[in-house]
Design an enzyme around this catalytic site. Structure first.
Site, PDB file in Angstrom:
ATOM      1  N   SER A   1       0.832  -1.195   0.000  1.00  0.00           N
ATOM      2  CA  SER A   1       0.000   0.000   0.000  1.00  0.00           C
ATOM      3  C   SER A   1       0.872   1.252   0.000  1.00  0.00           C
ATOM      4  CB  SER A   1      -0.903  -0.004   1.237  1.00  0.00           C
ATOM      5  OG  SER A   1      -1.690   1.141   1.279  1.00  0.00           O
ATOM      6  N   GLY A   2       0.630   2.133  -0.958  1.00  0.00           N
ATOM      7  CA  GLY A   2       1.400   3.365  -1.065  1.00  0.00           C
ATOM      8  C   GLY A   2       2.584   3.286  -1.990  1.00  0.00           C
TER       9      GLY A   2
ATOM     10  N   THR B   1      -1.618   1.964  -8.310  1.00  0.00           N
ATOM     11  CA  THR B   1      -2.723   2.570  -9.066  1.00  0.00           C
ATOM     12  C   THR B   1      -2.201   3.560 -10.100  1.00  0.00           C
ATOM     13  OG1 THR B   1      -4.156   2.302  -7.130  1.00  0.00           O
ATOM     14  CG2 THR B   1      -4.888   3.825  -8.853  1.00  0.00           C
TER      15      THR B   1
ATOM     16  N   ASN C   1      -0.772   4.248   3.655  1.00  0.00           N
ATOM     17  CA  ASN C   1      -1.200   4.961   2.447  1.00  0.00           C
ATOM     18  C   ASN C   1      -2.527   5.654   2.717  1.00  0.00           C
ATOM     19  OD1 ASN C   1      -1.559   5.905  -0.115  1.00  0.00           O
ATOM     20  ND2 ASN C   1      -1.956   3.925  -1.060  1.00  0.00           N
TER      21      ASN C   1
ATOM     22  N   SER D   1      -5.439   3.801  -0.152  1.00  0.00           N
ATOM     23  CA  SER D   1      -5.107   2.401  -0.393  1.00  0.00           C
ATOM     24  C   SER D   1      -6.308   1.677  -0.992  1.00  0.00           C
ATOM     25  CB  SER D   1      -4.694   1.721   0.913  1.00  0.00           C
ATOM     26  OG  SER D   1      -4.491   0.347   0.712  1.00  0.00           O
ATOM     27  N   SER D   2      -6.065   0.935  -2.064  1.00  0.00           N
ATOM     28  CA  SER D   2      -7.123   0.122  -2.673  1.00  0.00           C
ATOM     29  C   SER D   2      -7.336  -1.107  -1.802  1.00  0.00           C
ATOM     30  CB  SER D   2      -6.728  -0.284  -4.096  1.00  0.00           C
ATOM     31  OG  SER D   2      -6.532   0.844  -4.905  1.00  0.00           O
TER      32      SER D   2
ATOM     33  N   GLY E   1      -0.219  -5.975  -2.371  1.00  0.00           N
ATOM     34  CA  GLY E   1       1.019  -6.705  -2.194  1.00  0.00           C
ATOM     35  C   GLY E   1       1.037  -7.477  -0.889  1.00  0.00           C
TER      36      GLY E   1
ATOM     37  N   GLU F   1       1.510  -8.470   2.801  1.00  0.00           N
ATOM     38  CA  GLU F   1       1.309  -7.663   3.998  1.00  0.00           C
ATOM     39  C   GLU F   1       1.722  -8.453   5.230  1.00  0.00           C
ATOM     40  OE1 GLU F   1      -2.663  -6.205   4.191  1.00  0.00           O
ATOM     41  OE2 GLU F   1      -2.421  -4.801   2.530  1.00  0.00           O
TER      42      GLU F   1
END
Length: 1510
Positions: A158-159, A163, A209, A212-213, A437, A439
């Site tokens: 995330s971050g 995207t 992030n 974050s998606s 990704g 985690e």
């Protein structure tokens, strides 16, 4: 890997460091297995040799583009390379065909503009700098060429920028295959416009992030057979539903909740919302707002995005009502009811939110309460209603909120897909996977478990792809790779998803038993996997378990595993929302036949997710994969911070280290032959002498050093792990010995140089002393000699002065005497000449006077007679003019008579002018002669008087002697008589002159009266002609009206035969290009109309002749008729014909259309520059002639006085021609080549069409030259790279082409085109513009290649390009400014860039010196790019200092913040750089005076007018 490497003192190594992961240092001491290392941080460490890794001392300071080219492929080498590139804003790096993207956390717009996309279009992978555009281009090319679907997998935590990378990929695919849809928006635009909607409902703030998606997204972009985007679809995976009800601090819930709370007041009031702190689902965290984000503006932007996607306003309102209902559901609290284990809403606040939720969902309040507080159990015999306790009611409430939100998200995805539209006929697609990704947090729950399962599956797919790429590389190089083992993670996947004994299967089994808890589930896992090497139990926990993933160990907490895995829809919830009065809510819960038989249907999120994952992998397996690994350099989300440990962990999680491990299992070091020979040729110099090629040299070199296990491919040397370090160790040892020898030689040289300097100093001192003594002796001798010389010169001066004075006196006396004698002789000669001159002029005057009298008398008689005849003819003409009915019959006769009369009048004017001029000349001559005679007479008289006085004086002085008569009386009498006769003649001549002047004045008055009468008659004739033309127009209008009536009659009675009707007038064309009707009347009166069958035949013959003339002209100029006096014959011939035919003045003509068609067909062959240059010369010349000739009607250039109507007949043209004097005609011969006419619309349109053709042909010639140069330029910029290493020490070159041949080819192309343009006499301004734009293209191509290819930004390449630019400069000098113009100035960017590359000691140059002196034209971005990419492949010198780099980076950041364009690439200008006025100003009309028309047309009788014009 490093254990078998022998490290020596001075070797550079990497060793582990607890603070920065890896740190470099230098080996100071070696003691067996232990070595002492002095680190760059300043501390000294003793470590084991097996724990260090070798460092490449020759690695470029700015890193390499592709990490497979690293000499040592290991963790510290990869990490250092990424950091080095990140420090210079190079955020993209390859590892084979895998792209690693490091998030810069700042805007870098210069990397993503259209210029950059154009550079990567069609470029080979790895040719340019790493970029997502390169990955997208490779995928697109493979899809088009092989017809295989492609997939691009974008992963990262995330971050990390997943995207944004996905957006860039879609932008490039839209650039390559975009096609506008019927509604005006393309498919790719709709996909990109859907991102704000999905981000609003699927993104949230996490610890790492702010956006974050929380779901996986796979975008399928479908293409048709032509490679154009034809459809798209979005697939989503595993929305984090638990976030709706549970949020941990400092994270946030989904963005849409906060947007709705910050909506405009009317929306907040409608949904009964308020501050987010008042809602349970939002206030579990203390984070409500994001820095720099306005939720109100985001809400408005989201609604706008919904409009764009195609969601109606009613559907939008329903969506946000559902979102508001979810928030209100979270605020419903429960308390114990009256019955046992029952529950009811706790207080009035809970009842308010319950009623509001029911109102927003449009369902019954009581039904909603029952669905939350009760559960219906359906048995075989009866239905049982069971109360729920408060805890179970809360679980039911959260389950309803989660299922409502997940159904809403699924509906949004389906709606977007239906709005975008899919192409059922598409055979290929490119999928872009944007997925979470790996985690690993302090607390890892079921979501992390599923996410890491996804990454394990993708890592397996990734490992297979990497191993496949390794196999392809080895197969391509034809080396043996059968013994290399494949590293797999199948055991971890079996541990998680194997049936029936995997973790997911055991979790599903536990969820199906009502009394199962997370502790019983954990105990089951401990018992099942106690001997599994990938599974372990933490020592201090009773319910946690640890899995050894590919990226490291992750400990999971099982407390919420069972609740989060359950994915069942409660029947009461289904029935409640399915019966909603809101159609939108009811469509989210369609009825199901299975749900009527059971109270609830159990399904597992883990199983469903595993099925989705399997489907995704099947899709990926059916396509060719490409990988992008996104990396977040720091957790602060700030630029210019690179945390080694954080990045290293992400590289492990992203599988990059796994890929490196796979590469290390085979041959991690791969060096091209020329690089290997260049680096390690020092190990065995003898093997390089006499070698025939590089392959043999490499083999002999490796055999010489005794290395084992290597492989020789077709283009590279493949080394096993550790072999590179061993070779470098030997190389370092040899370099050390060589350094000792060099030091010894240098010391010897310096000592000898000191001795030589000392000896030279002693010799110099001696010579100086001797010289001083010699100078003193010499000074005394000089003084003595000077005294003697002064005495001698003084005596000589005095003697010379006396002599000169005597000489001057004698000369003056002689000059005076000689002058007096000469003046006396001159006076006598003047007197004699004056007497002779007077006599001659007197005789000439008398003879000329007699001749003039006779001539004037004859002219007077002739003028009188011709005036009488003219008046008689004029009376006849007036009588004929009154008889209008007979005017047409007498037209030709009248024209001839008036023509003759006008000619005679003109002749009389000429004679009168000649007489006046002769009279003026004669009077002037007589007056001058008379004055001269008077002067001579006075002088003679004065001389006689003087002589008489002198005689008197002499007589008085002489004594009286006998008088002797000396006067001749007879002669005096004779002279007196002649004098009287002369006086009489003069008086008679004066009388005759007076009479002649009177007669001349009378004749002049009579001639002027006759001329006035003739002009009045002529004006009356013109008026009559104008009246006749008006009558003709009226009659033609009447005829056209009659014709319309006839046509209407024909339409009304179609049964009648066409022969019964009068024929329609056929349109025909006359000589001047006009269209007329066959039945058009000639000259008519209101009573009588003239127009016979003979006139119609005559007009038809004119039309046929005009057709033949135009055909002859086109057939002639279609061929190459050459040039005359440096001007194109075809253009001049066309112009003269159009001018003679008066086509420019025609209201309607087809001549121009035929000429345009002829030109269009002539330039169809666009590859022949010689043919194009011929027509460019002709069209530019013809356009110049038109520019000077044509003027619109009523233009400012017209004469101020009123002109009569334009001549339309021979009579009027002759009349106008005789009005001008012969002298004016003679003066206008040279200007008659170009004559101004009032142009009509067809002529002006023809001029515009010629302008368009001129620009088209100019662009064709320019683009042909650019195409020819493009391939040569790419060879030029890459020549040093391709030729490097091709020359061994034997001096033999293995390259076929010399690099200088490329520049010579460019010079030949330029010279060939210049010669072609010169041979075709193309105007110099067009030649200048062609070469100016071509040199600008060369500047753009070379400069952009320099900035995009790091291997080109070298010292040797700079020297090579500089030599090529010198050849271009020499060509410009040879071509001269007339043709080259400012072409050399267009190369300013590449000249300054190359000048910077070849300058020495760059590290001493300041930023001001670079920007002000060396490279003033280059921008900061361009300078920064060159400074960071530069590396010296010859002398290994440094680039500019770090201070200069940091100064540039600060300025770039300021430019980025100020929204200033920071693109460092140049754009090629393909516009037309000239106008017709520019062309017209460079040519002159006088250049066309001696131009000859086409010889072929001169033989045609119809083109005899060309003889006169030529």
């Amino acid at each position: 890997m490093a254990a078998s490497v022998s490290l020596g003192i001075g070797s550079l190594v990497w060793l582990e460091d607890p603070d920065v992961a890896w740190i470099d240092g230098e080996v100071m001491e070696v003691n067996g297995e232990e070595i002492k290392v002095f680190c760059t941080s300043g501390k000294t460490v003793v470590v084991k040799a097996s724990n260090v890794y070798p460092k490449d001392a020759e690695a470029p300071p700015c890193g390499v583009d592709d990490m497979t080219r690293l000499a040592y492929l290991h963790e510290p080498g990869v990490l250092h390379n990424l950091r080095s590139r990140y420090d210079i804003n190079e955020i993209y790096t390859y590892t084979g065909n895998i792209l690693i993207a490091v998030n810069p956390f700042i805007k870098l717009p210069h990397l993503y503009d259209n210029h950059m996309m154009a550079q990567y279009k069609g470029a080979a992978f790895g040719e340019l700098s790493p970029h997502p555009f390169a990955v997208a281009d490779v995928a697109y090319r493979l899809m088009i060429n092989d017809g295989i679907s492609q997939s691009i997998l974008v992963s990262g935590e995330s971050g990390a920028g997943k995207t944004e990378s996905t957006k860039l990929l879609m932008r490039y695919l839209a650039y390559m295959g975009g096609r506008a849809a019927a509604e005006g928006r393309s498919v790719e635009q709709q996909v990109l416009e859907s991102n704000p909607v999905l981000e609003a409902f699927g993104n949230a703030k996490t610890v790492r992030n702010n956006n974050s998606s929380r779901f996986g997204k796979f975008v399928e972009i479908q293409f048709d057979q032509r490679g154009k985007i034809s459809g798209a679809a979005i697939r989503t995976y595993l929305l984090e539903r638990s976030r709706v009800c549970q949020v941990s601090d400092p994270e946030r819930n989904y963005h849409c909740f906060y947007m709705l709370c910050a909506a405009p007041p009317e929306d907040v009031q409608r949904y009964k919302l308020g501050n987010p702190r008042t809602f349970h689902y939002l206030n579990q965290s203390n984070c409500y707002e994001l820095d720099g984000i306005d939720d109100c503006k985001e809400y408005i932007a989201t609604r706008s995005a919904m409009d764009v996607v195609g969601i109606s306003s009613e559907e939008q309102d329903a969506i946000f009502r559902v979102v508001a209902a979810v928030l209100h559901l979270g605020n419903i609290e429960f308390a114990k009811g009256k019955e046992i284990d029952s529950s009811v809403p706790k207080d009035e606040k809970s009842w308010f939110h319950l009623r509001t939720s029911a109102e927003l969902l449009m369902c019954d309040v009581k039904a909603l309460e029952d669905s939350l507080c009760k559960r219906v159990i359906v048995t075989r015999d009866e239905t049982i209603t069971k109360w729920l306790d408060p805890e179970s009611a809360v679980v039911s409430r959260d389950a309803l909120a989660k299922v409502v939100y997940s159904r809403l998200f699924d509906w949004l995805v389906d709606k977007i897909n239906s709005s975008i539209g899919q192409d059922p006929d598409s055979k290929v697609l490119i999928g872009v996977l944007d997925i979470y990704g790996f985690e690993s947090f302090k607390t890892n729950s079921f979501e992390q478990f599923c996410i890491n399962l996804t990454n394990e599956k993708l890592q397996q797919h990734f490992n297979q792809h990497v191993f496949k790429m390794e196999q392809e590389e080895y197969t391509k190089e034809e080396i043996n790779w059968s013994y290399i083992e494949f590293i797999d993670n199948k055991d971890v996947l079996d541990l998680i998803e194997k049936k029936p004994g995997g973790i997911i299967a055991l979790l599903d089994e536990a969820c199906m038993f009502p009394r199962s808890t997370h502790e019983t589930f954990a105990q089951k896992l401990y018992q099942t996997f106690k001997n599994h090497k990938r599974f372990s139990k933490p020592k201090l926990s009773r319910s946690d378990f640890t899995i050894c993933h590919y990226a490291g160990d992750v400990t999971y907490q099982t407390e919420l595993f069972l609740d989060k895995n359950k994915d069942y829809v409660i029947a009461e919830h289904q029935a409640l929302l399915g019966a909603s009065k809101c159609s939108f809510v009811s469509c989210l819960f369609p009825p199901s036949s299975e749900e009527s038989s059971k109270s609830s249907k159990f399904s597992s999120i883990g199983s469903r997710f595993k099925q989705q994952l399997q489907s995704l992998l099947e899709t990926l397996s059916s396509s060719e994969p490409h990988y992008i690994r996104c990396v977040k350099p720091n957790n602060l989300l700030k630029p210019a911070i690179f945390e080694n440990k954080n990045v290293l962990q992400q590289l492990r999680c992203g599988g990059v280290m796994e890929a490196i491990r796979i590469s290390c299992a085979g041959y991690p070091t791969r060096k091209p032959f020329f690089e290997f020979v260049d680096r390690f040729g020092i190990l065995a110099p003898d093997v390089l002498y006499g070698s025939t090629d590089e392959v043999t040299a490499c083999k002999r070199l490796l055999e010489k050093v005794g290395l084992q296990g290597y492989q020789i491919g077709k283009t590279k040397v493949f080394l096993r792990a550790g072999q590179m370090a061993e070779l470098d160790a030997r190389r370092t040892e040899i370099l050390g010995r060589s350094a000792s020898i060099i030091q010894r030689k240098i010391r010897s040289y310096m000592a000898r140089r000191s001795f030589v300097v000392l000896r030279l100093s002693a010799i110099r001192i001696q010579s100086v002393c001797r010289g001083q003594l010699a100078r003193e002796v010499y000074g005394g001798l000089r003084k003595e000699a000077s005294c003697l010389r002064i005495q001698r010169d003084l005596r000589m001066h005095l003697a010379r002065k006396a002599y000169k004075e005597l000489c001057c006196s004698a000369v003056s006396i002689q000059a005076g005497m000689r002058g007096m004698a000469a003046r006396t002789e001159l006076r006598f000669r003047r007197q004699t000449r004056a007497a002779i001159f007077i006599q001659s002029h007197c005789r000439k005057y008398l003879a000329h006077l007699n001749y003039t009298k006779l001539k004037k008398a004859a002219l007077t008689t002739q003028c009188a007679w011709r005036g009488k005849v003219a008046r008689r003819e004029l009376r006849k003409l007036k009588m004929a003019a009154r008889e209008t009915g007979a005017l047409q019959a007498a037209k030709n006769k009248l024209e001839k008579q008036v023509e003759e009369l006008t000619w005679r009048l003109q002749l009389e004017k000429r004679m009168r002018a000649d007489m006046e001029e002769a009279k003026t000349q004669e009077n002037g001559q007589l007056q001058s002669a008379l004055q001269e005679m008077q002067l001579q007479f006075k002088e003679t008289k004065a001389m006689l008087m003087k002589e008489r006085e002198a005689a008197k004086k002499a007589a008085e002085q002489v004594p009286v002697i006998q008088e002797v008569p000396v006067m001749d009386h007879a002669m005096l009498d004779k002279l007196a008589v002649e004098n009287e006769k002369l006086k009489a003649k003069v008086s008679s001549l004066e009388k005759k002159i007076d009479e002649t002047e009177k007669k001349y004045e009378e004749t002049n008055k009579l001639s002027e009266e006759r001329l006035k009468q003739a002009l009045e008659a002529e004006s009356k004739i013109v008026q009559l002609k104008t009246t006749m033309q008006r009558l003709e127009e009226k009659i033609s209008d009447m005829e056209s009206e009659n014709q319309i009536l006839r046509q209407q009659t024909l339409l009304n009675s179609p049964v009648k035969r066409m022969a019964e009707h009068p024929p329609t007038p056929a349109t025909m064309r006359l000589e001047n290009g006009h269209y007329v009707n066959e039945e058009e009347p000639q000259i008519a009166t209101p009573v009588k109309k003239f127009g016979t069958e003979s006139d119609s035949k005559f007009r038809r013959s004119l039309l046929d002749r005009q057709h033949e003339n135009v055909d002859a002209l086109i057939n002639c100029v279609m061929n190459d008729v050459g040039f005359s006096q440096g001007k194109p014959v075809a253009a001049f011939t066309i112009y003269k014909c159009l001018l003679h035919w008066k086509s420019f003045e025609a209201e309607k003509t087809s001549v121009f259309d035929r000429l345009v068609q002829m030109i269009g067909s002539a330039i169809e062959n666009q590859d022949n520059n010689e043919h194009m240059a011929y027509w460019l010369s002709n069209i530019s010349t013809l356009l110049f002639l038109l520019q000077r000739s044509l003027k619109a009607s009523g233009a400012a250039g017209a004469t101020p006085h009123r002109k009569p109507p334009p001549p339309t007949s021979l009579f009027e043209r002759m009349a106008m021609g005789f009005r001008s004097s012969p002298s004016a005609k003679l003066a206008a011969v040279s200007l008659d080549v170009v004559r101004q006419v009032e142009a009509k619309y067809p002529a002006l349109l023809f001029k515009q069409q010629l302008t368009a053709y001129l620009e088209k042909i100019y662009g064709i010639i320019r683009d042909n030259l650019k195409k020819e140069l493009a391939s040569l330029l790419s060879l030029c910029i890459q020549a040093p790279r391709t030729s490097k290493g091709s020359v061994l020490r034997s001096g033999r070159s293995f390259g076929k082409d010399s690099p200088s041949n490329h520049w010579q080819s460019i010079i030949e192309c330029l010279s060939a085109l210049l010669s072609t343009l010169k041979e075709n006499f193309v105007p110099p301004i067009l030649v200048q513009k062609i070469f100016t734009q071509t040199f600008s293209f060369i500047n753009v191509q070379l400069f952009n290649s320099l900035l995009l290819r790091r291997e080109c930004c070298t010292f040797s390449n700079g020297e090579y390009v500089k030599a090529g630019l010198a050849e271009l400069e020499q060509w410009c000098c040879q071509a001269k400014e007339e043709y080259a113009g400012s072409a050399w100035d267009e190369l300013k960017h590449i000249r300054q860039a190359v000048g910077f590359l070849v300058i020495h000691q760059k590290y001493r140059i300041s930023y001001d010196e670079i920007t002000n002196d060396l490279c003033p034209i280059l921008s900061v971005q361009q300078l920064y790019r060159i400074c960071t990419l530069y590396w010296d492949d010859n002398y290994n010198t440094r680039s500019v200092s770090p201070d200069v780099i940091s100064s540039m980076r600060v300025l770039m950041t300021e430019d980025s913040n100020n929204a200033v364009s920071s693109s460092f690439l140049l754009d090629d200008n393909s516009s037309i750089p000239f106008s017709v006025d520019d062309l017209s100003n460079t040519l002159q009309e006088k250049d066309f005076t001696n131009v000859k028309p086409a010889a072929k047309l001169l033989e045609n009788p119809a083109f005899q007018f060309l003889h006169d014009s030529g």
